[in-house]
Design an enzyme around this catalytic site. Structure first.
Site, PDB file in Angstrom:
ATOM      1  N   LYS A  43      58.299  30.991  16.078  1.00 46.11           N
ATOM      2  CA  LYS A  43      57.157  31.074  16.977  1.00 46.11           C
ATOM      3  C   LYS A  43      55.917  30.474  16.329  1.00 46.11           C
ATOM      4  CE  LYS A  43      55.720  35.662  15.391  1.00 46.11           C
ATOM      5  NZ  LYS A  43      55.301  37.019  15.790  1.00 46.11           N
ATOM      6  N   ARG A 141      53.498  48.329  21.063  1.00 45.96           N
ATOM      7  CA  ARG A 141      53.197  47.076  21.750  1.00 45.96           C
ATOM      8  C   ARG A 141      54.178  46.944  22.915  1.00 45.96           C
ATOM      9  NH1 ARG A 141      52.788  42.678  16.882  1.00 45.96           N
ATOM     10  NH2 ARG A 141      55.007  42.673  17.396  1.00 45.96           N
ATOM     11  N   TYR A 275      25.174  24.610   5.583  1.00 44.22           N
ATOM     12  CA  TYR A 275      24.303  25.317   6.515  1.00 44.22           C
ATOM     13  C   TYR A 275      23.765  26.620   5.927  1.00 44.22           C
ATOM     14  CZ  TYR A 275      26.133  22.203  10.141  1.00 44.22           C
ATOM     15  OH  TYR A 275      26.477  21.110  10.895  1.00 44.22           O
ATOM     16  N   MET A 323      32.523  22.937  10.414  1.00 42.51           N
ATOM     17  CA  MET A 323      33.626  22.657  11.330  1.00 42.51           C
ATOM     18  C   MET A 323      34.643  21.690  10.741  1.00 42.51           C
ATOM     19  SD  MET A 323      33.517  21.259  15.271  1.00 42.51           S
ATOM     20  CE  MET A 323      32.575  22.675  15.835  1.00 42.51           C
TER      21      MET A 323
END
Length: 386
Positions: A43, A141, A275, A323
Protein backbone atom coordinates in the site's frame (compact mmCIF):
# COMPACT_ATOMS: atom_id res chain seq x y z
CA UNK A 1 18.42 -0.75 -13.25
CA UNK A 2 15.46 1.36 -14.33
CA UNK A 3 17.12 4.74 -14.40
CA UNK A 4 15.87 8.23 -15.16
CA UNK A 5 17.44 10.91 -17.31
CA UNK A 6 20.44 12.72 -15.79
CA UNK A 7 18.56 16.02 -15.97
CA UNK A 8 15.74 14.51 -13.92
CA UNK A 9 17.85 12.79 -11.32
CA UNK A 10 20.60 15.32 -10.54
CA UNK A 11 18.49 17.24 -8.05
CA UNK A 12 17.09 14.53 -5.83
CA UNK A 13 16.42 10.82 -6.21
CA UNK A 14 15.26 7.85 -4.22
CA UNK A 15 17.55 4.90 -4.86
CA UNK A 16 15.56 1.66 -4.41
CA UNK A 17 17.49 -1.57 -3.84
CA UNK A 18 15.18 -4.37 -4.99
CA UNK A 19 17.74 -7.04 -4.09
CA UNK A 20 17.47 -5.82 -0.49
CA UNK A 21 13.69 -6.04 -0.69
CA UNK A 22 13.86 -9.61 -1.97
CA UNK A 23 16.25 -10.52 0.85
CA UNK A 24 13.88 -8.96 3.39
CA UNK A 25 10.94 -10.97 2.06
CA UNK A 26 12.97 -14.17 2.25
CA UNK A 27 14.08 -13.35 5.81
CA UNK A 28 10.49 -12.67 6.86
CA UNK A 29 9.28 -15.88 5.24
CA UNK A 30 11.85 -17.75 7.33
CA UNK A 31 10.33 -16.15 10.45
CA UNK A 32 6.86 -17.47 9.63
CA UNK A 33 6.01 -20.60 11.60
CA UNK A 34 3.67 -23.51 11.04
CA UNK A 35 3.68 -23.22 7.27
CA UNK A 36 2.28 -19.68 7.30
CA UNK A 37 2.64 -17.92 3.98
CA UNK A 38 3.55 -14.26 3.53
CA UNK A 39 1.53 -11.30 2.32
CA UNK A 40 3.75 -8.38 1.31
CA UNK A 41 1.89 -5.15 1.99
CA UNK A 42 2.48 -2.74 -0.90
CA UNK A 43 0.00 0.00 0.00
CA UNK A 44 0.87 3.70 -0.18
CA UNK A 45 2.91 3.20 -3.37
CA UNK A 46 4.91 0.45 -1.73
CA UNK A 47 5.50 2.59 1.38
CA UNK A 48 6.88 5.25 -0.94
CA UNK A 49 9.23 2.86 -2.72
CA UNK A 50 7.11 2.26 -5.83
CA UNK A 51 4.09 -0.03 -6.01
CA UNK A 52 4.76 -2.10 -9.11
CA UNK A 53 8.54 -2.70 -8.90
CA UNK A 54 8.26 -3.61 -5.22
CA UNK A 55 5.27 -5.88 -5.80
CA UNK A 56 7.11 -7.73 -8.56
CA UNK A 57 10.24 -8.12 -6.42
CA UNK A 58 8.18 -9.38 -3.48
CA UNK A 59 6.51 -11.98 -5.68
CA UNK A 60 9.92 -13.04 -7.02
CA UNK A 61 11.07 -13.59 -3.42
CA UNK A 62 8.09 -15.81 -2.63
CA UNK A 63 5.33 -13.53 -1.38
CA UNK A 64 2.17 -15.60 -1.85
CA UNK A 65 -0.14 -12.60 -1.36
CA UNK A 66 -0.01 -8.85 -1.84
CA UNK A 67 -1.91 -6.43 0.35
CA UNK A 68 -3.20 -2.97 -0.52
CA UNK A 69 -5.28 -0.37 1.24
CA UNK A 70 -7.16 1.24 -1.65
CA UNK A 71 -8.97 -0.42 -4.54
CA UNK A 72 -7.01 1.70 -6.99
CA UNK A 73 -3.77 0.14 -5.76
CA UNK A 74 -5.15 -3.38 -6.14
CA UNK A 75 -6.53 -2.68 -9.62
CA UNK A 76 -3.17 -1.19 -10.65
CA UNK A 77 -1.52 -4.49 -9.73
CA UNK A 78 -3.95 -6.37 -11.93
CA UNK A 79 -3.53 -3.89 -14.79
CA UNK A 80 0.24 -4.48 -14.59
CA UNK A 81 -0.26 -8.23 -14.99
CA UNK A 82 -0.17 -9.54 -11.43
CA UNK A 83 -2.44 -12.58 -11.25
CA UNK A 84 -1.74 -13.84 -7.73
CA UNK A 85 -3.85 -13.36 -4.60
CA UNK A 86 -4.37 -9.70 -3.66
CA UNK A 87 -6.30 -8.38 -0.67
CA UNK A 88 -7.68 -4.83 -0.59
CA UNK A 89 -9.09 -3.63 2.73
CA UNK A 90 -10.02 0.07 2.74
CA UNK A 91 -13.46 0.30 1.17
CA UNK A 92 -16.19 2.91 1.19
CA UNK A 93 -19.76 2.77 -0.12
CA UNK A 94 -19.92 3.21 -3.88
CA UNK A 95 -16.33 2.14 -4.49
CA UNK A 96 -15.22 0.03 -7.46
CA UNK A 97 -16.53 -3.21 -5.95
CA UNK A 98 -17.60 -4.69 -9.28
CA UNK A 99 -14.23 -3.96 -10.91
CA UNK A 100 -12.46 -5.63 -7.98
CA UNK A 101 -14.67 -8.70 -8.13
CA UNK A 102 -14.19 -8.95 -11.90
CA UNK A 103 -10.42 -8.74 -11.36
CA UNK A 104 -10.44 -11.52 -8.77
CA UNK A 105 -9.32 -9.22 -5.97
CA UNK A 106 -10.15 -10.30 -2.42
CA UNK A 107 -12.13 -7.57 -0.67
CA UNK A 108 -12.34 -6.92 3.06
CA UNK A 109 -15.75 -6.71 4.72
CA UNK A 110 -16.29 -5.27 8.20
CA UNK A 111 -20.06 -4.78 8.22
CA UNK A 112 -23.36 -5.67 6.58
CA UNK A 113 -23.26 -2.68 4.21
CA UNK A 114 -19.94 -3.86 2.77
CA UNK A 115 -21.20 -7.42 2.44
CA UNK A 116 -24.19 -6.07 0.51
CA UNK A 117 -21.82 -4.16 -1.80
CA UNK A 118 -19.82 -7.35 -2.42
CA UNK A 119 -22.99 -9.33 -3.15
CA UNK A 120 -24.27 -6.68 -5.57
CA UNK A 121 -20.88 -6.60 -7.29
CA UNK A 122 -20.96 -10.39 -7.61
CA UNK A 123 -24.36 -10.33 -9.28
CA UNK A 124 -23.30 -7.52 -11.63
CA UNK A 125 -20.03 -9.21 -12.54
CA UNK A 126 -21.41 -12.73 -12.80
CA UNK A 127 -18.56 -13.89 -10.59
CA UNK A 128 -18.31 -14.98 -6.96
CA UNK A 129 -16.87 -12.27 -4.72
CA UNK A 130 -13.84 -13.31 -2.67
CA UNK A 131 -14.31 -11.82 0.80
CA UNK A 132 -12.20 -11.53 3.96
CA UNK A 133 -14.29 -10.81 7.03
CA UNK A 134 -12.48 -8.51 9.44
CA UNK A 135 -13.06 -8.62 13.20
CA UNK A 136 -12.33 -5.64 15.42
CA UNK A 137 -10.40 -7.33 18.24
CA UNK A 138 -9.42 -4.10 19.94
CA UNK A 139 -7.79 -1.70 17.47
CA UNK A 140 -11.00 0.28 17.11
CA UNK A 141 -10.62 1.13 13.43
CA UNK A 142 -12.21 -1.06 10.77
CA UNK A 143 -13.57 -4.49 11.59
CA UNK A 144 -16.82 -5.80 12.98
CA UNK A 145 -17.19 -5.33 16.74
CA UNK A 146 -17.83 -8.49 18.75
CA UNK A 147 -21.50 -7.56 19.26
CA UNK A 148 -22.08 -7.59 15.49
CA UNK A 149 -19.73 -10.42 14.52
CA UNK A 150 -22.19 -13.32 14.77
CA UNK A 151 -24.70 -11.49 12.59
CA UNK A 152 -22.05 -10.64 9.97
CA UNK A 153 -20.76 -14.21 9.92
CA UNK A 154 -24.27 -15.61 9.51
CA UNK A 155 -25.04 -13.19 6.68
CA UNK A 156 -21.77 -14.09 4.95
CA UNK A 157 -22.53 -17.80 5.26
CA UNK A 158 -25.98 -17.19 3.74
CA UNK A 159 -24.30 -15.31 0.86
CA UNK A 160 -22.01 -18.30 0.35
CA UNK A 161 -25.00 -20.60 0.10
CA UNK A 162 -26.60 -18.18 -2.37
CA UNK A 163 -23.47 -18.38 -4.53
CA UNK A 164 -22.54 -14.69 -4.48
CA UNK A 165 -19.70 -14.76 -1.96
CA UNK A 166 -16.85 -17.03 -0.93
CA UNK A 167 -15.37 -16.20 2.46
CA UNK A 168 -11.69 -16.73 1.67
CA UNK A 169 -10.26 -15.06 4.77
CA UNK A 170 -10.84 -14.12 8.40
CA UNK A 171 -8.59 -11.47 9.85
CA UNK A 172 -7.85 -8.70 12.31
CA UNK A 173 -5.07 -6.25 13.18
CA UNK A 174 -3.01 -5.60 16.30
CA UNK A 175 -3.01 -2.22 18.02
CA UNK A 176 0.25 -2.47 19.97
CA UNK A 177 2.30 -5.40 18.68
CA UNK A 178 5.15 -2.93 18.21
CA UNK A 179 5.33 -2.67 22.02
CA UNK A 180 6.43 -6.12 23.21
CA UNK A 181 4.50 -7.19 26.28
CA UNK A 182 1.80 -4.55 25.89
CA UNK A 183 -1.30 -5.58 27.88
CA UNK A 184 -3.57 -5.32 24.83
CA UNK A 185 -1.79 -8.07 22.89
CA UNK A 186 -3.07 -11.14 24.74
CA UNK A 187 -6.70 -9.93 24.84
CA UNK A 188 -6.60 -9.25 21.10
CA UNK A 189 -5.27 -12.74 20.45
CA UNK A 190 -8.06 -14.19 22.60
CA UNK A 191 -10.68 -12.07 20.84
CA UNK A 192 -9.44 -13.27 17.47
CA UNK A 193 -9.59 -16.89 18.60
CA UNK A 194 -13.17 -16.29 19.73
CA UNK A 195 -14.05 -14.72 16.36
CA UNK A 196 -12.60 -17.71 14.54
CA UNK A 197 -14.63 -20.07 16.70
CA UNK A 198 -17.85 -18.19 15.94
CA UNK A 199 -17.08 -18.36 12.21
CA UNK A 200 -16.33 -22.07 12.38
CA UNK A 201 -19.62 -22.80 14.17
CA UNK A 202 -21.41 -20.93 11.39
CA UNK A 203 -19.81 -23.21 8.82
CA UNK A 204 -17.18 -20.86 7.37
CA UNK A 205 -13.99 -22.53 6.15
CA UNK A 206 -11.63 -19.80 4.89
CA UNK A 207 -8.46 -20.30 2.91
CA UNK A 208 -6.47 -18.07 5.27
CA UNK A 209 -6.69 -16.65 8.78
CA UNK A 210 -4.34 -13.77 9.46
CA UNK A 211 -3.48 -11.40 12.30
CA UNK A 212 0.28 -10.77 12.30
CA UNK A 213 1.60 -7.45 10.99
CA UNK A 214 5.34 -6.63 10.84
CA UNK A 215 6.00 -6.57 14.59
CA UNK A 216 3.89 -9.67 15.21
CA UNK A 217 5.66 -11.47 12.38
CA UNK A 218 8.92 -10.76 14.17
CA UNK A 219 7.91 -11.34 17.80
CA UNK A 220 4.62 -13.30 18.08
CA UNK A 221 4.90 -16.67 16.33
CA UNK A 222 1.71 -17.83 18.04
CA UNK A 223 -0.16 -15.19 16.00
CA UNK A 224 1.04 -16.37 12.58
CA UNK A 225 -1.92 -18.62 11.69
CA UNK A 226 -2.03 -19.23 7.91
CA UNK A 227 -0.56 -15.94 6.72
CA UNK A 228 1.73 -13.22 8.05
CA UNK A 229 1.21 -9.69 6.79
CA UNK A 230 4.41 -7.62 7.08
CA UNK A 231 4.46 -4.09 5.72
CA UNK A 232 7.27 -1.79 6.77
CA UNK A 233 9.62 -4.72 7.46
CA UNK A 234 9.46 -5.68 3.77
CA UNK A 235 11.20 -2.37 3.07
CA UNK A 236 13.90 -3.05 5.64
CA UNK A 237 12.72 -0.78 8.42
CA UNK A 238 12.20 -1.94 11.97
CA UNK A 239 8.59 -1.56 13.11
CA UNK A 240 9.84 -0.23 16.44
CA UNK A 241 13.20 0.48 18.07
CA UNK A 242 12.13 -1.66 21.05
CA UNK A 243 11.99 -4.70 18.77
CA UNK A 244 15.45 -4.08 17.33
CA UNK A 245 17.29 -2.31 14.54
CA UNK A 246 16.97 -3.54 10.97
CA UNK A 247 20.34 -5.27 11.31
CA UNK A 248 19.21 -6.95 14.55
CA UNK A 249 16.20 -8.31 12.68
CA UNK A 250 18.08 -9.48 9.60
CA UNK A 251 16.63 -6.71 7.45
CA UNK A 252 18.17 -4.10 5.18
CA UNK A 253 16.66 -0.69 4.38
CA UNK A 254 15.64 -0.54 0.74
CA UNK A 255 15.55 3.23 0.10
CA UNK A 256 18.42 5.71 -0.02
CA UNK A 257 17.40 9.34 -0.50
CA UNK A 258 20.11 11.34 -2.28
CA UNK A 259 20.29 15.01 -3.25
CA UNK A 260 22.92 17.01 -5.12
CA UNK A 261 24.01 20.39 -3.83
CA UNK A 262 22.56 23.34 -5.72
CA UNK A 263 24.83 25.99 -4.19
CA UNK A 264 27.88 26.33 -1.93
CA UNK A 265 28.97 29.76 -0.70
CA UNK A 266 30.93 31.58 1.99
CA UNK A 267 29.02 33.95 4.22
CA UNK A 268 30.06 36.18 7.12
CA UNK A 269 29.13 35.73 10.76
CA UNK A 270 25.70 36.98 11.74
CA UNK A 271 24.15 35.87 8.46
CA UNK A 272 20.52 34.73 8.76
CA UNK A 273 19.57 31.45 7.11
CA UNK A 274 16.20 30.59 5.58
CA UNK A 275 12.75 31.89 6.51
CA UNK A 276 12.40 33.59 9.86
CA UNK A 277 16.16 33.62 10.48
CA UNK A 278 15.76 30.93 13.13
CA UNK A 279 19.41 30.12 12.45
CA UNK A 280 22.19 32.72 12.28
CA UNK A 281 25.81 31.92 11.49
CA UNK A 282 28.12 32.22 14.48
CA UNK A 283 31.07 33.24 12.34
CA UNK A 284 32.34 33.16 8.79
CA UNK A 285 31.29 29.81 7.34
CA UNK A 286 30.25 27.83 4.28
CA UNK A 287 26.59 27.18 3.54
CA UNK A 288 25.45 24.39 1.25
CA UNK A 289 22.01 24.37 -0.35
CA UNK A 290 20.26 20.99 -0.57
CA UNK A 291 17.51 21.10 -3.25
CA UNK A 292 14.93 19.11 -1.30
CA UNK A 293 12.07 20.43 0.77
CA UNK A 294 8.71 19.64 2.25
CA UNK A 295 7.17 19.34 -1.24
CA UNK A 296 9.49 16.35 -1.66
CA UNK A 297 8.61 14.89 1.72
CA UNK A 298 11.33 16.40 3.91
CA UNK A 299 9.49 17.10 7.17
CA UNK A 300 9.24 20.83 7.89
CA UNK A 301 9.11 19.95 11.57
CA UNK A 302 12.65 18.59 11.18
CA UNK A 303 13.87 22.17 10.74
CA UNK A 304 16.98 22.57 12.85
CA UNK A 305 17.13 18.85 13.66
CA UNK A 306 17.13 16.78 10.45
CA UNK A 307 20.43 15.00 9.73
CA UNK A 308 22.18 14.79 6.35
CA UNK A 309 25.59 13.49 5.25
CA UNK A 310 27.49 16.15 3.31
CA UNK A 311 31.25 16.26 2.64
CA UNK A 312 31.81 13.13 4.68
CA UNK A 313 30.14 14.34 7.88
CA UNK A 314 26.73 14.44 9.48
CA UNK A 315 25.22 17.90 9.32
CA UNK A 316 22.03 19.22 10.83
CA UNK A 317 19.58 21.35 8.87
CA UNK A 318 20.33 25.02 9.50
CA UNK A 319 17.12 26.99 9.88
CA UNK A 320 13.77 26.14 8.38
CA UNK A 321 13.01 23.56 5.72
CA UNK A 322 11.41 25.37 2.77
CA UNK A 323 9.14 23.93 0.12
CA UNK A 324 11.96 22.95 -2.24
CA UNK A 325 15.21 23.35 -0.32
CA UNK A 326 17.09 23.55 2.95
CA UNK A 327 20.54 24.69 4.06
CA UNK A 328 23.34 23.03 6.00
CA UNK A 329 26.27 24.81 7.61
CA UNK A 330 29.57 23.17 6.62
CA UNK A 331 31.73 25.29 8.90
CA UNK A 332 35.26 25.14 7.51
CA UNK A 333 34.66 22.11 5.31
CA UNK A 334 34.62 22.30 1.55
CA UNK A 335 32.08 21.15 -1.00
CA UNK A 336 31.00 22.06 -4.50
CA UNK A 337 27.71 22.42 -6.29
CA UNK A 338 26.74 19.00 -7.57
CA UNK A 339 28.27 17.10 -4.65
CA UNK A 340 26.08 14.42 -3.11
CA UNK A 341 24.09 14.90 0.08
CA UNK A 342 22.57 11.73 1.55
CA UNK A 343 19.50 12.32 3.67
CA UNK A 344 19.06 8.69 4.68
CA UNK A 345 19.95 5.16 3.67
CA UNK A 346 21.03 1.85 5.22
CA UNK A 347 23.79 3.59 7.18
CA UNK A 348 26.65 1.67 5.53
CA UNK A 349 28.64 4.79 4.65
CA UNK A 350 27.85 6.63 7.86
CA UNK A 351 24.74 8.29 6.46
CA UNK A 352 21.66 8.81 8.61
CA UNK A 353 18.89 6.24 8.47
CA UNK A 354 15.14 6.71 8.21
CA UNK A 355 14.98 5.98 11.93
CA UNK A 356 17.42 8.83 12.59
CA UNK A 357 15.07 11.12 10.68
CA UNK A 358 12.11 9.75 12.61
CA UNK A 359 13.78 10.64 15.89
CA UNK A 360 14.71 14.08 14.60
CA UNK A 361 11.14 14.76 13.46
CA UNK A 362 9.36 13.14 16.39
CA UNK A 363 7.66 10.53 14.23
CA UNK A 364 8.16 6.96 12.96
CA UNK A 365 10.19 5.54 10.11
CA UNK A 366 7.00 4.59 8.26
CA UNK A 367 6.16 8.27 7.78
CA UNK A 368 9.66 9.22 6.66
CA UNK A 369 9.67 6.85 3.70
CA UNK A 370 6.00 7.09 2.72
CA UNK A 371 6.05 10.88 2.57
CA UNK A 372 8.79 10.99 -0.11
CA UNK A 373 6.88 12.78 -2.84
CA UNK A 374 5.88 11.78 -6.33
CA UNK A 375 8.15 14.37 -7.92
CA UNK A 376 11.19 12.55 -6.50
CA UNK A 377 12.44 10.14 -9.20
CA UNK A 378 12.87 6.52 -8.14
CA UNK A 379 15.88 4.64 -9.48
CA UNK A 380 15.59 0.86 -9.20
CA UNK A 381 18.64 -1.33 -8.62
CA UNK A 382 18.32 -5.04 -9.17
CA UNK A 383 15.26 -4.92 -11.39
CA UNK A 384 14.83 -8.12 -13.38
CA UNK A 385 13.78 -8.37 -17.00
CA UNK A 386 10.60 -10.13 -17.99
Amino acid sequence: MNDHSPAESRRLLADIDLDALRANVRALRERAVGGARLMAVVKADGYGHGLLPCARAAREAGAAWLGTATPEEALALRAAGDTGPVLCWLWTPGGPWREAVEAGIDVSVSGRWALAEAEAASRAAGRVARVHLKADTGLGRNGSPPADWSDLVAAARAAERAGTVRVTGLWSHFACADEPGHPSIAPQQAAFADALAVAARAGLDPEVRHLANSPATLTLPEAHYDLVRPGVAVYGLSPAPEIGSPADLGLRPVMTLRAFLASVKRVPGGHGVSYGHTYTTSGETTLALVPAGYADGVPRHASGTGPVLVAGKWRTIAGRVAMDQFVVDLGGDRARAGDEAVLFGPGDAGEPTAEDWARAAGTIGYEIVTRVGARVPRVYRGERAG
